[in-house]
Structure formats: C-alpha cells, structure tokens
Design an enzyme around this catalytic site. Structure first.
Site, PDB file in Angstrom:
ATOM      1  N   HIS A  37      -3.673   8.707  -6.099  1.00  0.00           N
ATOM      2  CA  HIS A  37      -2.571   7.745  -5.982  1.00  0.00           C
ATOM      3  C   HIS A  37      -2.295   7.526  -4.495  1.00  0.00           C
ATOM      4  CE1 HIS A  37       1.210   5.810  -6.081  1.00  0.00           C
ATOM      5  NE2 HIS A  37       1.921   6.879  -5.774  1.00  0.00           N
ATOM      6  N   CYS A  93       4.493   6.538 -10.897  1.00  0.00           N
ATOM      7  CA  CYS A  93       3.199   6.411 -10.198  1.00  0.00           C
ATOM      8  C   CYS A  93       2.047   7.058 -10.969  1.00  0.00           C
ATOM      9  CB  CYS A  93       3.291   7.024  -8.805  1.00  0.00           C
ATOM     10  SG  CYS A  93       4.599   6.292  -7.821  1.00  0.00           S
ATOM     11  N   ASN A 142       2.149   1.577  -1.195  1.00  0.00           N
ATOM     12  CA  ASN A 142       2.256   2.330  -2.446  1.00  0.00           C
ATOM     13  C   ASN A 142       2.632   1.341  -3.558  1.00  0.00           C
ATOM     14  OD1 ASN A 142       3.131   3.854  -4.621  1.00  0.00           O
ATOM     15  ND2 ASN A 142       4.229   5.370  -3.394  1.00  0.00           N
TER      16      ASN A 142
END
Ligand code: UT7
Length: 335
Positions: free
Chosen positions: A258, A117, A289
């Site tokens: 994020h 990520c 996500n």
C-alpha cells in the site's frame, strides 16, 4: 475434482485528470515540496473535480469500462461486484450497485466493503471465496476512493497525503497453480477511534451543524502512531505469509505495498530482504495515498512487466486498524 483457484485475468485503473502538485498544496497549508518529498515521497496527486465527474463511482465506471474492453467481458456474464471503498457516493445505495447498473450487469449482485486502505486485499479474499465456492465464474473487485471529499485542506498533517483514484480486477476460476494462494488478514480497533478515523457521520455521531463546524467529517490521523503500527503489522503479515508458503526473498518476484509513505515501504521491504529497486512496485510519487486504490493502481501501472506465474506479495495497512498480506501467482503474460 481439481482444486479451483481464483485468478486475476485483467486489471484496469482510472485517475482523475486534475494534477495537484506540492506547490499547490504549499499555497493552501504551511508545507513545502521538500518536506513532503522527504517525509512521504509524494510529488503530486490526482483530484476529482466536479467539472470532470462526481463521486467515486465516476472513477470506478471508467476503470471497469477499461477492464471490460481489455478482457472482452460481457456485462451480462458478471456474477458479483465487490467494491472496496471508504468514500461511497452515498450511505445508500451502495456504490457497487451504481457501477453495475450503469454498466448493464443485470445478473450481478454487488456490495461495498469497508476496510479503508486494506480494502483491496480484503476484497480479493472475499472475491476469491465467491469464485472458489464454485457458484460464481466472473467477479469484479473494485477498489477506489475519492479521498479529496474527506480531506481537511486546513490540516497540514493530512492535506498533502491523499489523492483520488480507482482500480479494478476481474477474477475467474482456474485449475492451474496460479491465482490467489493465501491471505493473512487482520482487524483490530487499536486505540478505538483515536488514531485514524472520521469522527462523525455514522450512527454513533450523526451529522449535525456542530460536527460540520468541527471538521469531524474529515480524516483525523495521528501520523506517528499509525506509522509504527503500519510498519510492524505489514512486515509481520508478509513474513508470516512467506514462511507458511515456504517463500524465500529470492522466490518473490514482486512486493506490492500500500502506497502510504515511501519510508514505510522502505522499512517493510528491508525487513523482507527483497530488492527495493527491482522488486517493489511504487507509484506514490505521482498519485499520493489513494487508500484502497493504491495496490490495484500499482498492478495497472506495472502490468506490462508481469509474467504468468510471478510470485507476488501484496500488503496493506489502514484505518480500523485493518492490515494483512495476500500471496498470489500472476495469471497471464503481457498482452
Ligand atoms: O494509509 C493509511 C495509513 N496511514 C499511514 O500509513 C500514514 C502513516 N504516517 C505517516 O506517513 C507519517 O507519520 C506522516 C507523513 C503523516 C507524518 O510524518 P512524520 O515524519 O511522522 O511527521 P510528524 O507528524 O512527526 O511531524 C514532524 C514535524 C512536526 O514539527 P515539530 O513538532 O517537529 O516541530 C510537524 O508539525 O513535521 C511537522 N509537520 C509538517 N511540516 C511541514 C507535519 N506535517 C507537516 C507538513 N509540512 N505537511
């Protein structure tokens, strides 16, 4: 000689057409819209279905095509393609080469970057280094993942979280005081592979019938442990980068975290004392996500609000663990 910075001169994105709602997830695993919204903040996510396209490069090509249109970019001028992804189409060839070849970037070299990520902020630092070396004038940083290909849709701990998407930016040199100014990046295998990992498919545990039967090619996550590390490490790296660049909360126009969990975003931005409703980019509700893609997809969504010189702090946390923050000054007014 004037100092060269790398500046983002264009941003683009792509999300697949198929919308998977919380209602659909609730029919697959034992969960509910109420739980997912209150614990994570996701309403729906996009999923790349075979009928639309295959592999992460499908989304990357769409995103980079948009980037080329928006920036009038001649593919022959591109020097390098950095593709941050955990879900390349193949172990080899790399996904960057699939994209650059498809789009006719005959003078470019390309490689994939593995930082989960945190891939986009790691990719920005690498792309920035290529530009400030003076040897490269046009570098594309792509960040995208097809997480549906590695999500275990029998596991309610992870099934609602992830979505597919891809973002891309063009980096070019400038001698103005804009662009990528600083980065605080870290990686540490806290707990080895136990907290957040894909246990098989690499050289330590190659694919076998057994690994497939045990679902070891899918994401495994100990959510609570990861949550704690995400909050503290994202907060600490933002505080460090703001301190060493003499930035007060008032000096920062945008924080771009994020998009893993709305509660993580809330906790990090509280620690930074920036206004959640005015300065924090959020799109987790509609995309979930998307791993490396989540920050560039925020830039893509908010582009029309951004002004040249805006101070931005980007921050991410992911498997590895990898984490960090990037301080940049935005490069252009809305077009
Ligand atoms: O992007 C890379 C980095 N990743 C992250 O940053 C993710 C960090 N972690 C998280 O965002 C959160 O930990 C999760 C969203 C993964 C989980 O939320 P949580 O509030 O930490 O839940 P939990 O795992 O502690 O589970 C709480 C309860 C448990 O039930 P009991 O034991 O209290 O009875 C779980 O079984 O919620 C249950 N639960 C669910 N219930 C309904 C877990 N998943 C679900 C679900 N639906 N999908």
């Amino acid at each position: 000689m004037d100092k060269i910075n790398a500046v983002i001169t264009g941003v683009a994105g792509y999300v697949p057409n198929y919308v998977m709602t919380n209602e659909e997830i609730s029919q697959i695993v034992d969960t509910s819209d109420e739980w997912i919204m209150s614990r994570i903040g996701i309403k729906e996510r996009r999923i790349l279905k075979k009928e639309e396209g295959v592999g992460v490069s499908h989304m990357a090509i769409k995103a980079v095509e948009e980037l080329m249109r928006k920036t009038s970019l001649n593919p022959l001028e591109v020097n390098a393609v950095v593709f941050a992804t955990t879900t390349p189409d193949y172990m080899m060839p790399n996904a960057a080469s699939l994209v650059s070849t498809h789009l006719g970037m005959k003078n470019a070299f390309g490689f994939d970057l593995s930082a989960a990520c945190s891939g986009f902020i790691f990719g920005l630092e690498v792309g920035s280094g290529l530009i400030t070396s003076g040897r490269h004038k046009k570098v594309i940083v792509i960040a995208g993942d097809m997480l549906s290909s590695i999500t275990n849709y029998e596991d309610r701990n992870t099934a609602p979280i992830f979505g597919d998407g891809c973002g891309a930016v063009l980096l070019e040199p400038t001698t103005e005081n804009i662009g990528i100014i600083d980065a605080v990046l870290r990686s540490e295998a806290v707990g080895g592979i136990s907290h957040l990992s894909i246990k098989a498919g690499g050289s330590a545990n190659p694919a076998s019938h057994e690994t497939v039967d045990n679902n070891e090619h899918k994401i495994y996550q100990e959510g609570k442990v990861v949550f704690k590390h995400a909050v503290s490490n994202m907060s600490d790296s933002c505080v460090e980068i703001m301190k060493r660049n003499y930035l007060t909360p008032e000096d920062v126009q945008w924080v771009i975290p994020h998009q893993a969990n709305l509660r993580i975003i809330d906790a990090v931005t509280r620690r930074l004392e920036v206004s959640f409703s005015e300065k924090v980019m959020i799109n987790i509700e509609k995309y979930g996500n998307t791993s490396a893609a989540s920050i560039p997809l925020c830039l893509w969504d908010y582009e029309s609000k951004l002004k040249k010189g805006d101070n931005m702090v980007l921050t991410a946390f992911g498997a590895g663990f990898t984490w960090g923050a990037v301080y940049l000054k935005w490069g252009y007014d809305p077009k």
